[in-house]
Design an enzyme around this catalytic site. Structure first.
Site, PDB file in Angstrom:
ATOM      1  CB  THR A 118      33.191 -87.376  64.497  1.00  9.36           C
ATOM      2  OG1 THR A 118      32.511 -86.708  65.566  1.00  9.36           O
ATOM      3  CG2 THR A 118      34.123 -86.389  63.818  1.00  9.36           C
ATOM      4  CD  GLU A 145      34.344 -87.009  77.054  1.00  8.50           C
ATOM      5  OE1 GLU A 145      34.874 -87.080  78.169  1.00  8.50           O
ATOM      6  OE2 GLU A 145      34.857 -87.457  76.024  1.00  8.50           O
ATOM      7  CE  LYS A 197      32.405 -83.576  66.132  1.00  4.81           C
ATOM      8  NZ  LYS A 197      31.953 -83.209  67.478  1.00  4.81           N
ATOM      9  CG  ASN A 201      35.754 -81.267  68.063  1.00  7.38           C
ATOM     10  OD1 ASN A 201      35.138 -80.414  68.687  1.00  7.38           O
ATOM     11  ND2 ASN A 201      35.357 -82.524  68.015  1.00  7.38           N
ATOM     12  CB  CYS A 253      35.955 -85.162  70.558  1.00  8.41           C
ATOM     13  SG  CYS A 253      34.302 -85.869  70.740  1.00  8.41           S
ATOM     14  CG  ASP A 257      37.147 -85.219  66.153  1.00  4.79           C
ATOM     15  OD1 ASP A 257      37.133 -86.455  66.001  1.00  4.79           O
ATOM     16  OD2 ASP A 257      36.164 -84.579  66.572  1.00  4.79           O
ATOM     17  NE  ARG A 314      35.851 -93.563  74.776  1.00  8.40           N
ATOM     18  CZ  ARG A 314      34.784 -93.626  73.994  1.00  8.40           C
ATOM     19  NH1 ARG A 314      34.672 -94.588  73.108  1.00  8.40           N
ATOM     20  NH2 ARG A 314      33.826 -92.721  74.085  1.00  8.40           N
TER      21      ARG A 314
END
Length: 388
Positions: A118, A145, A197, A201, A253, A257, A314
């Site tokens: 990304t 995930e 993208k 998100n 993400c 993002d 994370r």
């Protein structure tokens, strides 16, 4: 085709497996343990379908730490290295992507480079101008995930940021490897693919934030949040999905993002994008205050991972709650089978589940599982529907 794939995380591994069904794929990673695992047909991520494909399917897939050997003679080089958000610059750190591309151009100058990492809006165009090299394509991934390979085999859509023969050929390879064959395939310019993208998100983050703020209101005014959400979600324009409250959006993400997209708005008036970013911090503050008000001495943190079926924690929202309540002097212990260390940010890790349950006055669980139902009287959660 010979394809090199740089990076063996969720994105790289799932793409490598997909493409290795019909092409010769060499995966590159700096971690020798990851490389050894793939060559032994063991998954490096928690993903049942990935584990099954590595063990049972005929794949022309090898892994190596030798990038030069992997890239030499490659027709396509797929870049799937991490691009973490750098709070100092308010931008993604794209250095790993740039390093792989620089090496690819030296080793295999005729190869087409596919960026799956990304990246900021405008990055591909800027890099092509900087390098005076046109054979760089951005093709975003849309993976969950724990279900990374599934989302490659049954993709919601394929987006390729190029109107070129090599771009179309890459899309055909993705379709060839997929089980679903009727997915929409969209060809755009690179900058539009990058925007697709980040806006996708950020919309998901907005939906999470919306139902979390609904839940905060319900808690504050003693409403049944489940009933309100069910009633709201019966509107077909809203839909009964992705509506389960949590401690906040997290994982690899969504946090980064949304911040990157906000940074891309530096010259564009906006209110909503910054509100989505701010809302996540507000939600964590609110949840932490609810816990602190209960005056627990020891809070047990049940799982750091974002959701069931994932081994990634994370930027998980529960860590933000931990930091806030620890700042108020509350002792935290952690149960997380993924962790091998005895402490996590100066909190004791207890690997014995029963000992973990008995030590805690209150157990913080972003998501409920059968493991902790026997101590439901101790649990603080906002998992109303028990789905991710």
């Amino acid at each position: 085709m010979k394809i090199a794939v740089a990076g063996l995380g969720y994105v790289g591994l799932s793409n490598a497996i997909l493409l290795a069904q019909h092409n010769a794929v060499v995966a590159i990673d700096v971690d020798e343990n990851r490389v050894a695992a793939i060559n032994d047909r063991r998954s490096t991520i928690e993903d049942p379908l990935t584990e099954g494909y590595l063990a049972d399917h005929a794949l022309d897939l090898t892994a190596t730490t030798d990038a030069v050997a992997a890239m030499t003679g490659a027709d396509y080089i797929v870049v799937a290295t991490p691009t973490n958000y750098d709070p100092k610059t308010n931008l993604f750190d794209t250095s790993s992507v740039e390093q792989v591309i620089a090496q690819a151009r030296t080793v295999s100058p005729e190869a087409t480079i596919i960026i799956k990492s990304t990246i900021p809006v405008g990055f591909t165009r800027s890099l092509k101008q900087q390098l005076n090299y046109e054979h760089i394509i951005f093709s975003p991934e849309f993976l969950r995930e724990g279900r990374a390979l599934e989302d490659n085999l049954y993709p919601s859509r394929i987006v390729v940021g190029a109107h070129t023969d090599t771009g179309r050929q890459f899309a055909e390879m993705l379709v060839e490897g997929a089980i679903r064959k009727d997915m929409p395939v969209l060809f755009t310019k690179a900058v539009e693919a990058e925007a697709i993208k980040l806006f996708s998100n950020t919309f998901l983050a907005m939906r999470v934030a919306y139902f979390n703020e609904l839940d905060s209101y319900a808690i504050a005014h003693d409403l049944d949040a489940r009933e309100v959400i069910e009633g709201v979600s019966l509107d077909p324009r809203i839909g009964d999905h992705y509506n389960n409250p949590s401690f906040g959006y997290g994982g690899y993400c969504l946090p980064k993002d949304t911040k990157q997209l906000l940074s891309n708005y530096d010259q564009v008036p906006q209110n909503l994008i910054s509100a989505i970013v701010d809302s996540n911090r507000t939600r964590k503050d609110f949840i932490a205050d609810q816990i602190i008000a209960k005056n627990p001495k020891t809070v047990g943190v049940y799982r750091l991972v974002m959701k069931a079926g994932s081994d990634n924690f994370r930027d998980s929202s529960i860590q933000g709650i931990m930091k806030r309540i620890k700042a108020k002097g509350i002792t935290c212990t952690v149960y997380e089978p993924v962790l091998k260390e005895p402490h996590f940010f100066r909190s004791e890790v207890i690997n014995d589940l029963e000992a973990f349950k008995s030590r805690a006055d209150l157990i913080l669980a972003n998501r409920i599982t059968d493991e902790v139902r026997d101590v439901s009287h101790k649990i603080f959660t906002r998992d109303l529907f028990e789905v991710d």
